[in-house]
Design an enzyme around this catalytic site. Structure first.
Site, PDB file in Angstrom:
ATOM      1  CD  GLU A  98       5.618   4.561   8.592  1.00 57.19           C
ATOM      2  OE1 GLU A  98       5.933   5.761   8.616  1.00 57.19           O
ATOM      3  OE2 GLU A  98       6.149   3.695   9.308  1.00 57.19           O
ATOM      4  CD  GLU A 178       2.810   7.409  11.475  1.00 53.80           C
ATOM      5  OE1 GLU A 178       4.037   7.455  11.745  1.00 53.80           O
ATOM      6  OE2 GLU A 178       2.207   6.354  11.286  1.00 53.80           O
TER       7      GLU A 178
END
Length: 549
Positions: A98, A178
């Site tokens: 991320e 995710e």
């Protein structure tokens, strides 16, 4: 935890773990970082990076890249033989994590990582990134040559979110790498839970589009020892020891209602494996165990800091004295008589993260990051002032700063800075792993139950060592070891977590199990622990107790 020292022994044996996954017929999506977040202390980066105070983490800073390169040159060659292309079971490897959510937005850093991963793993392995679906984050977190995937949880408009992936990755599979099955817990907040029906519906929407999905978390876990990290969202928010996550498989690895709901959804898209589901593992309620006070922390500094203190005019951080985790004691003397209460204070953000204050060996109270920053004290010139500083976990997400620990500024008495400090880096785990204090004679202690102190006890297992959960009735906050293994932080009066998970593998059969507790604020009148066969996750000061099956 030192530069150039790599430990792949015991439960850090990555290759043994990969071999086990292969034996079980699993394919692996590997996420080696170097930054992984995962609510892990400092997002998995080693604290020694902060020995260089001006280092810029997760960027092209040469000092940071040099450390990353040393690590990748050790790690990636171990991974290479396990790649799918080489007959192994690793089907893809995630680069960073991320990165788009981090302020630096440094393409040079991502390019550097891409080059290193390619050089060390070869040209065939599938490398990918993951980011949220916000345009700004996808702009900063993706790079040509790394396949861009996205992450999101249930309750989303799936088509819309995959459109965001398509804008940066026009061809190839739609991937949510995710898919959030639950959420993490912060100390002092309500226990997070996500309904099974909601998670199942979101999963069905994803599979309906023909997209690929990886669940985070599929199996809950535990932040043993000092490994739980923290978020920064307007304030410092440390993460609980339990990482049960309300996941389909619990912290102890047991199936939940959510697992069955997910299984039902998957059955609509492909045949399920034949045969019965494995049941939950057996748990055992070992019951009540009596502890006794061994010693106040201040009376055992010779054991906990054998090399003696460091002298400094003003306080030094954990990083400046090369202590990564745990506790450091700061000691000075009152410069003058204080017959009337004076204000002991520290500047904002300078107590990282909690400071337990003793004057003349009597516990005075506690100073806390983003919380109480002053105490009123009285005393005589020359009285010893001790502050035990606790690292509650370095920030792993949500802040743009390096998270230094300890006393980051001067401590003042009525606005006059205190100086001439003795600083004791405490090696508590080293002592406990070597059998202390069970092999030692108890110290006679006349002082009461308040302030940092060690408690010990033993219990036997009835011929079997099953998983269990330990509760701390009436205790405040501290750390638990069993047989030298650090099971993590408990914080009974802040919650929500009320029990620590104790894997059966930590326990002995046929000889006593040694319990060591470091209680920081104050133990109950009768110091007892209670071993249960189920966890209690859901109690804060404003919530009633409820057992989670």
């Amino acid at each position: 935890m030192l530069p150039g020292v790599y430990d792949f022994t015991g439960n850090r044996d990555l290759e043994a773990f990969l071999d086990l996954t292969a034996e079980l017929g699993l394919l692996v999506i590997l996420r080696p970082g170097p930054y992984i977040c995962a609510e892990w202390e400092m997002g998995g980066l080693p604290a020694w990076l902060l020995w260089k105070p001006d280092i810029i983490l997760r960027s092209s800073d040469p000092a940071y890249l040099a450390a990353v390169d040393s690590w990748l040159h050790v790690l990636l060659p171990k991974i290479k033989p396990h790649l799918y292309q080489h007959g192994g079971n690793i089907i893809s490897v995630q680069v960073e994590n991320e990165y788009g959510s981090y302020y630096a937005c440094d393409y040079g850093y991502l390019r550097h990582l891409l080059g290193s991963f390619r050089a060390l793993l070869g040209s065939e392995v599938l490398l990918f990134t993951t980011d949220s679906t916000r345009a700004e984050e996808l702009r900063c977190g993706t790079l040509q040559g790394l396949y861009a995937t996205i992450d999101f949880g249930p309750g989303s408009n799936v088509t819309e979110l995959f459109d965001a992936q398509r804008r940066v990755e026009p061809k190839g599979p739609l991937v949510n790498s995710e898919y959030y099955t639950g959420w993490l817990d912060y100390w002092g907040e309500a226990h997070a839970s996500t309904s099974a029906a909601w998670v199942a519906q979101g999963l069905e929407d994803i599979l309906q589009l023909g997209a690929s999905v990886n669940m985070y978390m599929f199996h809950g876990g535990t932040n043993f020892a000092y490994w739980s990290g923290a978020d920064y969202k307007d304030q410092y928010k440390p993460v609980t020891t339990s990482y049960d996550y309300d996941a389909p498989l619990s912290e102890a690895g047991d199936p939940t209602e959510k697992l069955f709901a997910i299984r039902m959804v998957i059955s609509k898209f492909q045949p399920l494996p034949v045969g019965p589901m494995p049941p939950a593992t057996p748990k055992y309620a070992y019951g009540w165990v009596a502890l006794r006070k061994y010693a106040d922390l201040l009376d055992v500094l010779d054991v906990l800091c054998p090399s003696g203190p460091i002298q400094s005019q003003f306080p030094l951080t954990f990083e400046a004295i090369k202590q990564a985790h745990g506790f450091v004691l700061y000691r000075t003397q009152l410069p003058r008589d204080i017959p009337d209460p004076a204000t002991l204070s520290a500047p904002p953000h300078s107590i990282c993260d909690r400071g337990y204050v003793m004057l003349h060996k009597e516990y005075q109270g506690m100073l806390e990051r983003d919380g109480q920053m002053t105490l009123r004290v009285t005393g005589k010139a020359g009285d010893t002032l001790d502050m035990l500083l606790e690292n509650m976990g370095r920030i792993s997400f949500g802040a743009n700063v390096s998270d230094f620990k300890g006393l980051l500024g001067n401590v003042s008495l009525d606005s006059i800075p205190l100086n001439n400090w003795l600083i004791y880096p405490l090696a508590i785990d080293t002592a406990v792993q070597q059998g202390w204090p069970h092999a030692a004679m108890p110290k006679s202690s006349s002082r009461g139950r308040a302030g940092p102190a060690f408690y010990t006890g033993t219990f036997e297992t009835p011929g079997i060592a099953w998983d269990t959960f330990v509760k701390f009735p009436g205790w405040s906050k501290g750390q638990l070891w069993i047989n030298g293994f650090n099971l993590g932080r408990y914080w009974t009066h802040r919650g929500p977590q009320q029990t620590l998970f104790v894997p059966g593998s930590v326990l002995h059969v046929g000889c006593p199990n040694n319990i060591t507790v470091l209680e920081l604020e104050g133990a109950p009148l009768t110091p007892l622990l209670l071993f249960l066969d189920r966890p209690l996750f859901n109690r804060t000061l404003s919530h009633s107790i409820s057992a989670t099956e």
